[in-house]
Design an enzyme around this catalytic site. Structure first.
Site, mmCIF file in Angstrom:
data_model
loop_
_atom_site.group_PDB
_atom_site.id
_atom_site.type_symbol
_atom_site.label_atom_id
_atom_site.label_comp_id
_atom_site.label_asym_id
_atom_site.label_seq_id
_atom_site.Cartn_x
_atom_site.Cartn_y
_atom_site.Cartn_z
ATOM 1 N N LYS A 274 12.114 -9.315 18.672
ATOM 2 C CA LYS A 274 11.954 -9.240 17.219
ATOM 3 C C LYS A 274 10.892 -8.198 16.876
ATOM 4 C CE LYS A 274 8.470 -12.912 17.051
ATOM 5 N NZ LYS A 274 8.028 -14.158 16.404
ATOM 6 N N ARG B 195 6.276 -25.395 10.569
ATOM 7 C CA ARG B 195 6.918 -24.268 9.885
ATOM 8 C C ARG B 195 8.395 -24.611 9.717
ATOM 9 N NH1 ARG B 195 4.758 -19.092 13.272
ATOM 10 N NH2 ARG B 195 6.575 -19.740 14.452
ATOM 11 N N TYR C 229 -15.776 6.743 4.731
ATOM 12 C CA TYR C 229 -15.917 6.080 3.438
ATOM 13 C C TYR C 229 -16.944 4.959 3.475
ATOM 14 C CZ TYR C 229 -11.599 8.479 2.159
ATOM 15 O OH TYR C 229 -10.642 9.430 1.896
ATOM 16 N N MET D 72 -7.138 6.198 6.334
ATOM 17 C CA MET D 72 -5.686 6.102 6.376
ATOM 18 C C MET D 72 -5.085 6.898 7.542
ATOM 19 S SD MET D 72 -2.873 7.012 3.426
ATOM 20 C CE MET D 72 -3.570 5.846 2.257
#
Length: 389
Positions: free
Chosen positions: A43, A140, A273, A320
């Site tokens: 998956k 779940r 940053y 980023m």
């Protein structure tokens, strides 16, 4: 004779996947859990490693089933020509059950989906293959214990009509990665009870399965007919106190790039940053062109980067597209020691930083680090067995 085929340029950012490592890991689990079968969990694009490529390698190494979360993932494998049994277990009201039934994809069912699957089977006049899931404590998906007998009864009624075949019974552990906890024993007891209820009602299953990677490694009493191997197939450990090597596993993914810039800065230079890092003395900063758009968590300050035989921590916030490492030295930039163009490895196999070190830096787990590596990072497949490594 001139070869007109163009050689692709080197990848600027690369996730190198060693399929020999995948096969090694699968063979290890096959040996460890035999006679139980191995379901290779592919998956989430095989945890970021490439579903089709990993699926083929796993099947070559002895896995007999494949597991995915969504039917769309199973259908992609079928479109790639993979015919092995595939189980998909996470569905919504918009899931294309008819496409799954037509493609011979096994379906994990917890309750409400049963009627939708039956409707698809009736329309196609093809019986669906289903695995009934019991919730043994994870909370779940899965049928609640007090509704299990009725759920099994409904499934068997449809089986009598020729609309489905109950192929399996399964559940999922919640704390198998913490072997000392008693909940795993309780879940096993509930699973055995659920299996007995189903068998007494007339279910003639092919497979019973509850064991994930940590249970496959530490709980042979949970192996039943099949184990589902995810993390371990990619060469990572589910146990914080044990390394992959100690478990006989080989990490399959190496994440790397090359240094994009290298410059000397004075003491007092802020970095990235928020200026959360300031140099304490003159030093050299190197720019690594990987960031959170590539899947490296923004909070991973301190994560290790291997360059030219040394490991440096990331300083300042990860941006980023890039991150910065402090080389703690001067006299490098603009000289023969300049690192621009040198390989930078965030994690990999022997001798390289590990996925677990990055997980620790990010306050996360190794599962998340590998699965979030984005499509902007090119995947390249290698085979250390074929290369004789």
């Amino acid at each position: 004779m001139v070869n007109d085929q163009q050689v692709p340029p080197p990848a600027e950012r690369l996730a190198l996947i060693d399929l020999a490592a995948v096969r090694h890991n699968v063979r290890h689990f096959v040996r460890l859990t035999s006679p139980a079968r191995v379901m290779a969990i592919v998956k989430a694009d095989a945890y970021g490693h490439g579903a089709e490529q990993v699926a083929r390698a796993a099947l070559e190494a002895g896995a007999t089933w494949l597991g995915v979360a969504h039917i769309s993932e199973a259908l992609a494998l079928r479109s790639a020509g993979i015919s092995a049994p595939i189980l998909a277990w996470l569905h919504t009201v918009d899931t294309p059950f008819a496409e799954a039934v037509a493609a011979n994809v096994d379906l994990g069912l917890s309750g409400w989906e049963l009627e939708s699957v039956v409707a698809a089977a009736r329309e196609l006049q093809i019986p669906a293959r289903v695995h009934l899931k019991i919730d043994t404590g994870l909370g779940r998906n899965g049928c609640p214990e007090d509704k299990w007998e009725a759920f099994v009864g409904r499934a068997l009624a449809y089986q009598e009509e020729g609309l489905l075949r109950v192929v399996g019974i399964f559940s999922h552990f919640s704390v198998a990665d913490e072997p000392e906890r008693p909940e795993t024993d309780l879940q096993l007891e509930k699973f055995r009870t659920a299996v007995a209820v189903a068998e007494d009602a007339g279910v003639d299953h092919e497979v019973r399965h509850i064991a994930n990677t940590p249970a496959a490694l530490s709980r042979p009493d949970s192996h039943f007919d099949m184990v589902r191997v995810g993390l371990g197939m990619y060469g990572l450990s589910p146990f914080p106190e044990q390394s992959p090597d100690e478990l006989g596993l080989r990490p399959a993914m190496t994440l790397k790039t090359t240094i994009a810039n290298c410059k000397e800065v004075p003491a007092g230079q802020g970095v990235s940053y928020g200026l959360r890092y300031t140099t304490q003395e003159p030093t050299t900063l190197a720019l690594v062109p990987l960031g959170y758009a590539d899947g490296v968590p923004r909070v991973g300050t301190g994560g290790p980067v291997w360059v030219d035989g040394n490991v440096y921590p990331v300083v300042g916030r990860i941006a980023m597209d890039q991150m910065v490492i402090d080389l703690k030295a001067t006299g490098i930039a603009g000289t023969g020691k300049d690192l621009v163009g040198r390989e930078a490895v965030l994690f990999g196999g022997v001798g390289m930083p590990s996925v677990d070190e990055w997980a620790e830096a990010c306050g996360s787990i190794n599962y998340e680090i590998i699965t979030r590596i984005s499509s902007r990072v090119q995947r390249k497949y290698t085979d250390s067995e074929e290369a004789g490594l």
